[in-house]
Write an enzyme that holds these catalytic residues in place. Structure first.
Site, PDB file in Angstrom:
ATOM      1  N   LYS A  32      37.102  49.363  38.788  1.00 12.73           N
ATOM      2  CA  LYS A  32      37.046  48.931  37.383  1.00 12.73           C
ATOM      3  C   LYS A  32      35.935  49.670  36.632  1.00 12.73           C
ATOM      4  O   LYS A  32      36.145  50.156  35.531  1.00 12.73           O
ATOM      5  CB  LYS A  32      36.786  47.415  37.283  1.00 12.73           C
ATOM      6  CG  LYS A  32      37.846  46.538  37.924  1.00 12.73           C
ATOM      7  CD  LYS A  32      37.580  45.057  37.677  1.00 12.73           C
ATOM      8  CE  LYS A  32      36.301  44.530  38.285  1.00 12.73           C
ATOM      9  NZ  LYS A  32      36.263  44.545  39.764  1.00 12.73           N
ATOM     10  N   ARG A 107      36.186  36.235  35.028  1.00 12.91           N
ATOM     11  CA  ARG A 107      36.313  36.158  36.482  1.00 12.91           C
ATOM     12  C   ARG A 107      36.699  34.765  36.959  1.00 12.91           C
ATOM     13  O   ARG A 107      36.892  34.554  38.153  1.00 12.91           O
ATOM     14  CB  ARG A 107      34.971  36.493  37.096  1.00 12.91           C
ATOM     15  CG  ARG A 107      34.915  37.835  37.808  1.00 12.91           C
ATOM     16  CD  ARG A 107      33.505  37.983  38.298  1.00 12.91           C
ATOM     17  NE  ARG A 107      33.261  38.924  39.314  1.00 12.91           N
ATOM     18  CZ  ARG A 107      32.745  40.141  39.114  1.00 12.91           C
ATOM     19  NH1 ARG A 107      32.576  40.598  37.901  1.00 12.91           N
ATOM     20  NH2 ARG A 107      32.422  40.880  40.136  1.00 12.91           N
ATOM     21  N   ARG A 150      29.538  52.687  49.251  1.00 11.97           N
ATOM     22  CA  ARG A 150      29.007  53.074  47.928  1.00 11.97           C
ATOM     23  C   ARG A 150      27.483  53.268  47.974  1.00 11.97           C
ATOM     24  O   ARG A 150      26.759  52.441  48.507  1.00 11.97           O
ATOM     25  CB  ARG A 150      29.363  51.984  46.916  1.00 11.97           C
ATOM     26  CG  ARG A 150      28.805  52.227  45.531  1.00 11.97           C
ATOM     27  CD  ARG A 150      29.530  51.439  44.478  1.00 11.97           C
ATOM     28  NE  ARG A 150      29.515  49.998  44.679  1.00 11.97           N
ATOM     29  CZ  ARG A 150      30.157  49.134  43.894  1.00 11.97           C
ATOM     30  NH1 ARG A 150      30.880  49.571  42.896  1.00 11.97           N
ATOM     31  NH2 ARG A 150      30.084  47.842  44.129  1.00 11.97           N
ATOM     32  N   ARG A 183      23.579  48.907  46.808  1.00 14.19           N
ATOM     33  CA  ARG A 183      23.414  47.605  46.159  1.00 14.19           C
ATOM     34  C   ARG A 183      23.308  46.534  47.238  1.00 14.19           C
ATOM     35  O   ARG A 183      24.079  46.560  48.202  1.00 14.19           O
ATOM     36  CB  ARG A 183      24.628  47.311  45.264  1.00 14.19           C
ATOM     37  CG  ARG A 183      24.484  47.821  43.859  1.00 14.19           C
ATOM     38  CD  ARG A 183      25.765  47.740  43.069  1.00 14.19           C
ATOM     39  NE  ARG A 183      26.450  46.453  43.079  1.00 14.19           N
ATOM     40  CZ  ARG A 183      27.533  46.168  42.356  1.00 14.19           C
ATOM     41  NH1 ARG A 183      28.035  47.084  41.546  1.00 14.19           N
ATOM     42  NH2 ARG A 183      28.116  44.991  42.428  1.00 14.19           N
ATOM     43  N   ARG A 194      32.490  38.045  48.542  1.00 10.58           N
ATOM     44  CA  ARG A 194      32.967  38.399  47.189  1.00 10.58           C
ATOM     45  C   ARG A 194      34.492  38.420  47.154  1.00 10.58           C
ATOM     46  O   ARG A 194      35.105  38.011  46.157  1.00 10.58           O
ATOM     47  CB  ARG A 194      32.401  39.759  46.764  1.00 10.58           C
ATOM     48  CG  ARG A 194      30.908  39.691  46.473  1.00 10.58           C
ATOM     49  CD  ARG A 194      30.292  41.067  46.370  1.00 10.58           C
ATOM     50  NE  ARG A 194      30.666  41.782  45.171  1.00 10.58           N
ATOM     51  CZ  ARG A 194      30.496  43.101  45.007  1.00 10.58           C
ATOM     52  NH1 ARG A 194      29.977  43.822  45.962  1.00 10.58           N
ATOM     53  NH2 ARG A 194      30.851  43.671  43.889  1.00 10.58           N
TER      54      ARG A 194
HETATM   55  P1  AMP Z   1      30.096  43.367  39.483  1.00 11.33           P
HETATM   56  O1  AMP Z   1      29.121  44.461  39.228  1.00 11.33           O
HETATM   57  O2  AMP Z   1      31.100  43.217  38.376  1.00 11.33           O
HETATM   58  O3  AMP Z   1      30.734  43.467  40.841  1.00 11.33           O
HETATM   59  O4  AMP Z   1      29.251  42.002  39.478  1.00 11.33           O
HETATM   60  C1  AMP Z   1      28.205  41.783  40.400  1.00 11.33           C
HETATM   61  C2  AMP Z   1      27.876  40.303  40.466  1.00 11.33           C
HETATM   62  O5  AMP Z   1      27.448  39.833  39.171  1.00 11.33           O
HETATM   63  C3  AMP Z   1      29.015  39.389  40.869  1.00 11.33           C
HETATM   64  O6  AMP Z   1      29.216  39.316  42.270  1.00 11.33           O
HETATM   65  C4  AMP Z   1      28.532  38.059  40.281  1.00 11.33           C
HETATM   66  O7  AMP Z   1      27.476  37.514  41.078  1.00 11.33           O
HETATM   67  C5  AMP Z   1      27.908  38.496  38.964  1.00 11.33           C
HETATM   68  N1  AMP Z   1      28.915  38.524  37.883  1.00 11.33           N
HETATM   69  C6  AMP Z   1      29.390  39.625  37.222  1.00 11.33           C
HETATM   70  N2  AMP Z   1      30.318  39.276  36.319  1.00 11.33           N
HETATM   71  C7  AMP Z   1      30.440  37.937  36.385  1.00 11.33           C
HETATM   72  C8  AMP Z   1      31.260  36.980  35.727  1.00 11.33           C
HETATM   73  N3  AMP Z   1      32.167  37.341  34.783  1.00 11.33           N
HETATM   74  N4  AMP Z   1      31.116  35.670  36.057  1.00 11.33           N
HETATM   75  C9  AMP Z   1      30.220  35.274  36.970  1.00 11.33           C
HETATM   76  N5  AMP Z   1      29.430  36.126  37.675  1.00 11.33           N
HETATM   77  C10 AMP Z   1      29.521  37.454  37.383  1.00 11.33           C
END
Ligand code: AMP
Length: 241
Positions: A32, A107, A150, A183, A194
Protein backbone atom coordinates in the site's frame (compact mmCIF):
# COMPACT_ATOMS: atom_id res chain seq x y z
CA UNK A 1 8.19 -4.29 0.23
CA UNK A 2 9.46 -4.40 -3.29
CA UNK A 3 10.07 -0.70 -3.73
CA UNK A 4 13.58 0.08 -4.84
CA UNK A 5 15.95 2.95 -5.15
CA UNK A 6 16.17 2.23 -8.88
CA UNK A 7 12.45 2.07 -9.72
CA UNK A 8 11.27 4.53 -12.30
CA UNK A 9 8.84 7.24 -11.25
CA UNK A 10 5.59 6.85 -13.18
CA UNK A 11 4.90 9.47 -15.84
CA UNK A 12 2.50 12.24 -14.79
CA UNK A 13 -1.08 11.40 -15.74
CA UNK A 14 -3.19 13.61 -17.96
CA UNK A 15 -4.27 16.41 -15.66
CA UNK A 16 -7.88 16.03 -16.74
CA UNK A 17 -8.21 12.93 -14.56
CA UNK A 18 -8.96 13.73 -10.92
CA UNK A 19 -8.65 10.62 -8.76
CA UNK A 20 -10.53 12.17 -5.82
CA UNK A 21 -10.52 10.38 -2.48
CA UNK A 22 -8.91 6.94 -2.85
CA UNK A 23 -8.64 4.23 -0.21
CA UNK A 24 -5.84 1.70 -0.60
CA UNK A 25 -6.75 -1.37 1.39
CA UNK A 26 -4.88 -4.61 2.06
CA UNK A 27 -2.85 -6.68 4.49
CA UNK A 28 0.43 -5.55 6.09
CA UNK A 29 3.23 -5.73 3.53
CA UNK A 30 0.98 -5.89 0.48
CA UNK A 31 2.52 -2.70 -0.94
CA UNK A 32 0.00 0.00 0.00
CA UNK A 33 2.74 2.46 0.98
CA UNK A 34 4.82 1.81 -2.12
CA UNK A 35 1.82 2.17 -4.42
CA UNK A 36 0.51 5.24 -2.58
CA UNK A 37 3.87 6.96 -3.09
CA UNK A 38 3.80 6.17 -6.81
CA UNK A 39 0.23 7.48 -7.20
CA UNK A 40 1.18 10.57 -5.23
CA UNK A 41 4.04 11.29 -7.67
CA UNK A 42 1.80 10.59 -10.64
CA UNK A 43 -1.25 12.65 -9.70
CA UNK A 44 0.30 15.24 -7.40
CA UNK A 45 -2.07 14.34 -4.59
CA UNK A 46 -0.92 13.50 -1.05
CA UNK A 47 -0.51 10.08 0.50
CA UNK A 48 -2.08 10.08 3.95
CA UNK A 49 -0.61 7.19 5.89
CA UNK A 50 -1.87 6.90 9.45
CA UNK A 51 1.12 4.63 10.22
CA UNK A 52 3.55 7.33 8.99
CA UNK A 53 1.77 10.05 10.99
CA UNK A 54 1.95 7.89 14.12
CA UNK A 55 5.64 7.08 13.54
CA UNK A 56 6.39 10.81 13.03
CA UNK A 57 4.74 11.46 16.41
CA UNK A 58 6.87 8.73 17.99
CA UNK A 59 10.04 10.24 16.49
CA UNK A 60 9.13 13.66 17.91
CA UNK A 61 8.12 12.09 21.26
CA UNK A 62 4.77 13.93 21.27
CA UNK A 63 2.15 12.84 23.84
CA UNK A 64 0.37 10.97 21.02
CA UNK A 65 3.64 9.29 20.00
CA UNK A 66 4.41 8.24 23.57
CA UNK A 67 0.92 6.78 23.96
CA UNK A 68 1.04 4.95 20.62
CA UNK A 69 4.60 3.57 20.63
CA UNK A 70 4.04 0.37 22.61
CA UNK A 71 0.86 -0.45 20.69
CA UNK A 72 2.57 0.01 17.32
CA UNK A 73 5.65 -1.97 18.34
CA UNK A 74 3.34 -4.85 19.23
CA UNK A 75 1.19 -4.54 16.11
CA UNK A 76 -1.90 -3.52 18.10
CA UNK A 77 -4.29 -0.97 16.60
CA UNK A 78 -4.40 2.53 18.05
CA UNK A 79 -7.88 3.62 19.27
CA UNK A 80 -10.33 4.65 16.53
CA UNK A 81 -10.95 8.11 18.05
CA UNK A 82 -7.23 8.94 17.94
CA UNK A 83 -6.65 7.99 14.32
CA UNK A 84 -9.97 9.55 13.24
CA UNK A 85 -8.89 12.89 14.77
CA UNK A 86 -5.56 12.60 12.97
CA UNK A 87 -7.27 11.95 9.64
CA UNK A 88 -9.86 14.74 10.13
CA UNK A 89 -7.03 17.13 10.87
CA UNK A 90 -5.06 16.04 7.80
CA UNK A 91 -8.07 16.24 5.47
CA UNK A 92 -8.53 19.92 6.38
CA UNK A 93 -5.24 20.78 4.71
CA UNK A 94 -5.43 22.44 1.28
CA UNK A 95 -3.20 19.92 -0.53
CA UNK A 96 -6.12 17.45 -0.41
CA UNK A 97 -8.18 19.65 -2.77
CA UNK A 98 -7.72 17.40 -5.86
CA UNK A 99 -7.78 14.14 -4.00
CA UNK A 100 -5.69 12.05 -1.67
CA UNK A 101 -4.71 8.47 -1.05
CA UNK A 102 -5.56 7.08 2.34
CA UNK A 103 -3.06 4.34 3.15
CA UNK A 104 -3.71 2.24 6.23
CA UNK A 105 -7.04 3.89 7.08
CA UNK A 106 -9.78 2.80 7.68
CA UNK A 107 -8.65 -0.33 9.46
CA UNK A 108 -11.79 -1.08 11.49
CA UNK A 109 -15.49 -0.98 10.66
CA UNK A 110 -15.84 1.85 13.20
CA UNK A 111 -13.28 3.90 11.27
CA UNK A 112 -15.00 3.08 7.96
CA UNK A 113 -18.39 4.26 9.24
CA UNK A 114 -16.79 7.39 10.68
CA UNK A 115 -15.14 8.14 7.31
CA UNK A 116 -18.35 7.56 5.34
CA UNK A 117 -20.13 10.00 7.65
CA UNK A 118 -17.30 12.52 7.57
CA UNK A 119 -17.18 12.56 3.76
CA UNK A 120 -20.98 12.70 3.47
CA UNK A 121 -20.89 15.91 5.52
CA UNK A 122 -18.18 17.54 3.43
CA UNK A 123 -19.82 20.07 1.18
CA UNK A 124 -17.01 21.40 -0.94
CA UNK A 125 -13.90 20.46 -2.86
CA UNK A 126 -13.01 17.02 -4.05
CA UNK A 127 -14.62 15.43 -1.02
CA UNK A 128 -17.93 15.67 -2.83
CA UNK A 129 -16.63 12.92 -5.14
CA UNK A 130 -17.51 9.55 -3.69
CA UNK A 131 -14.67 7.65 -2.18
CA UNK A 132 -13.32 4.74 -4.25
CA UNK A 133 -11.53 1.76 -2.73
CA UNK A 134 -8.83 -0.45 -4.21
CA UNK A 135 -7.87 -3.59 -2.34
CA UNK A 136 -4.42 -5.07 -3.02
CA UNK A 137 -3.99 -8.81 -2.44
CA UNK A 138 -1.01 -11.17 -2.04
CA UNK A 139 -0.52 -14.61 -0.52
CA UNK A 140 0.69 -15.20 3.02
CA UNK A 141 4.29 -16.26 2.23
CA UNK A 142 4.81 -13.26 -0.02
CA UNK A 143 3.57 -10.95 2.75
CA UNK A 144 5.78 -12.67 5.33
CA UNK A 145 8.90 -12.17 3.18
CA UNK A 146 8.02 -8.60 2.37
CA UNK A 147 7.52 -7.67 6.02
CA UNK A 148 10.34 -9.62 7.68
CA UNK A 149 12.77 -8.79 4.84
CA UNK A 150 12.01 -5.05 4.83
CA UNK A 151 14.88 -2.73 5.75
CA UNK A 152 14.92 1.07 5.53
CA UNK A 153 17.71 3.59 5.26
CA UNK A 154 17.32 5.97 8.24
CA UNK A 155 18.94 8.79 6.23
CA UNK A 156 17.11 8.75 2.87
CA UNK A 157 14.15 6.42 3.68
CA UNK A 158 14.87 4.14 0.71
CA UNK A 159 13.26 0.76 1.24
CA UNK A 160 15.12 -2.51 0.56
CA UNK A 161 14.18 -6.14 0.99
CA UNK A 162 16.75 -8.76 1.95
CA UNK A 163 14.91 -11.37 -0.18
CA UNK A 164 13.79 -9.49 -3.27
CA UNK A 165 15.66 -6.19 -3.39
CA UNK A 166 18.85 -6.44 -1.29
CA UNK A 167 21.36 -3.61 -0.98
CA UNK A 168 24.68 -4.02 -2.82
CA UNK A 169 26.51 -4.37 0.49
CA UNK A 170 24.69 -6.33 3.17
CA UNK A 171 23.04 -4.11 5.76
CA UNK A 172 24.13 -0.80 4.16
CA UNK A 173 22.22 1.74 2.04
CA UNK A 174 23.57 1.84 -1.54
CA UNK A 175 23.40 5.64 -1.60
CA UNK A 176 24.02 6.83 1.96
CA UNK A 177 26.11 3.88 3.20
CA UNK A 178 24.06 4.20 6.44
CA UNK A 179 23.27 1.02 8.41
CA UNK A 180 19.79 -0.14 7.36
CA UNK A 181 17.17 -0.52 10.09
CA UNK A 182 14.23 -2.87 10.59
CA UNK A 183 10.93 -1.53 11.95
CA UNK A 184 10.29 -3.06 15.40
CA UNK A 185 6.88 -4.27 14.18
CA UNK A 186 8.40 -6.07 11.16
CA UNK A 187 9.57 -9.08 13.21
CA UNK A 188 7.92 -12.42 12.37
CA UNK A 189 6.02 -12.68 15.67
CA UNK A 190 4.59 -9.16 15.39
CA UNK A 191 3.77 -9.82 11.73
CA UNK A 192 1.65 -12.82 12.78
CA UNK A 193 -0.21 -10.63 15.29
CA UNK A 194 -0.72 -7.93 12.66
CA UNK A 195 -2.13 -10.52 10.24
CA UNK A 196 -4.55 -11.74 12.92
CA UNK A 197 -5.65 -8.15 13.55
CA UNK A 198 -6.01 -7.68 9.79
CA UNK A 199 -8.21 -10.77 9.42
CA UNK A 200 -10.39 -9.90 12.40
CA UNK A 201 -10.73 -6.14 12.06
CA UNK A 202 -9.70 -4.96 8.60
CA UNK A 203 -10.99 -7.75 6.34
CA UNK A 204 -14.59 -6.67 7.22
CA UNK A 205 -13.68 -3.12 6.09
CA UNK A 206 -12.77 -4.51 2.66
CA UNK A 207 -16.14 -6.28 2.51
CA UNK A 208 -17.86 -3.03 3.55
CA UNK A 209 -16.40 -1.18 0.55
CA UNK A 210 -16.90 -4.15 -1.79
CA UNK A 211 -20.61 -4.01 -0.96
CA UNK A 212 -20.74 -0.25 -1.52
CA UNK A 213 -19.77 -0.98 -5.13
CA UNK A 214 -17.08 1.62 -5.87
CA UNK A 215 -14.46 -1.05 -5.31
CA UNK A 216 -11.81 -2.98 -7.26
CA UNK A 217 -9.35 -5.66 -6.28
CA UNK A 218 -5.87 -5.91 -7.80
CA UNK A 219 -3.18 -8.54 -7.49
CA UNK A 220 -0.22 -7.25 -5.46
CA UNK A 221 2.35 -10.01 -6.00
CA UNK A 222 3.41 -8.71 -9.43
CA UNK A 223 6.23 -6.30 -10.35
CA UNK A 224 5.57 -2.94 -8.76
CA UNK A 225 4.97 -1.17 -12.12
CA UNK A 226 2.30 -3.73 -13.07
CA UNK A 227 0.49 -3.24 -9.78
CA UNK A 228 0.52 0.55 -10.33
CA UNK A 229 -0.87 0.03 -13.85
CA UNK A 230 -3.66 -2.17 -12.49
CA UNK A 231 -4.54 0.41 -9.82
CA UNK A 232 -4.60 3.17 -12.43
CA UNK A 233 -6.88 1.13 -14.66
CA UNK A 234 -9.16 0.46 -11.68
CA UNK A 235 -9.28 4.16 -10.74
CA UNK A 236 -10.20 5.19 -14.27
CA UNK A 237 -12.93 2.58 -14.43
CA UNK A 238 -14.29 3.59 -11.04
CA UNK A 239 -14.31 7.30 -11.87
CA UNK A 240 -15.96 6.84 -15.25
CA UNK A 241 -18.47 4.20 -14.17
P1 AMP B 1 1.26 0.74 9.03
O1 AMP B 1 2.50 1.55 8.81
O2 AMP B 1 0.10 1.23 8.21
O3 AMP B 1 1.50 -0.73 8.88
O4 AMP B 1 0.84 0.98 10.56
C1 AMP B 1 1.70 0.64 11.62
C2 AMP B 1 0.91 0.56 12.92
O5 AMP B 1 0.32 1.84 13.21
C3 AMP B 1 -0.23 -0.43 12.94
O6 AMP B 1 0.17 -1.76 13.21
C4 AMP B 1 -1.09 0.16 14.07
O7 AMP B 1 -0.50 -0.11 15.34
C5 AMP B 1 -0.95 1.66 13.83
N1 AMP B 1 -1.99 2.14 12.89
C6 AMP B 1 -1.79 2.63 11.62
N2 AMP B 1 -2.96 2.95 11.05
C7 AMP B 1 -3.92 2.68 11.96
C8 AMP B 1 -5.34 2.77 11.95
N3 AMP B 1 -6.03 3.22 10.87
N4 AMP B 1 -6.01 2.40 13.07
C9 AMP B 1 -5.37 1.97 14.16
N5 AMP B 1 -4.02 1.81 14.23
C10 AMP B 1 -3.29 2.18 13.15
Amino acid sequence: MTSSATQSTPAPAAITFVPGPVLLLGAPGVGKGTQAQRLMAQYGIPQISTGDILRANIAKATPLGKAAKDLIDQGILVADAIVQDMVADRLQQPDTANGYILDGFPRTLGQAHWLDEYLAQSESGVSVLPVVAVSITADFTELLHRITGRRTCPACKRIYNVYSNPPLREGLCDVEQAALVQRPDDSESVFLDRMKTFEEQTAPVIEHYRHQGRFRQVQGDLPVEQVTAAINAALRELRTA
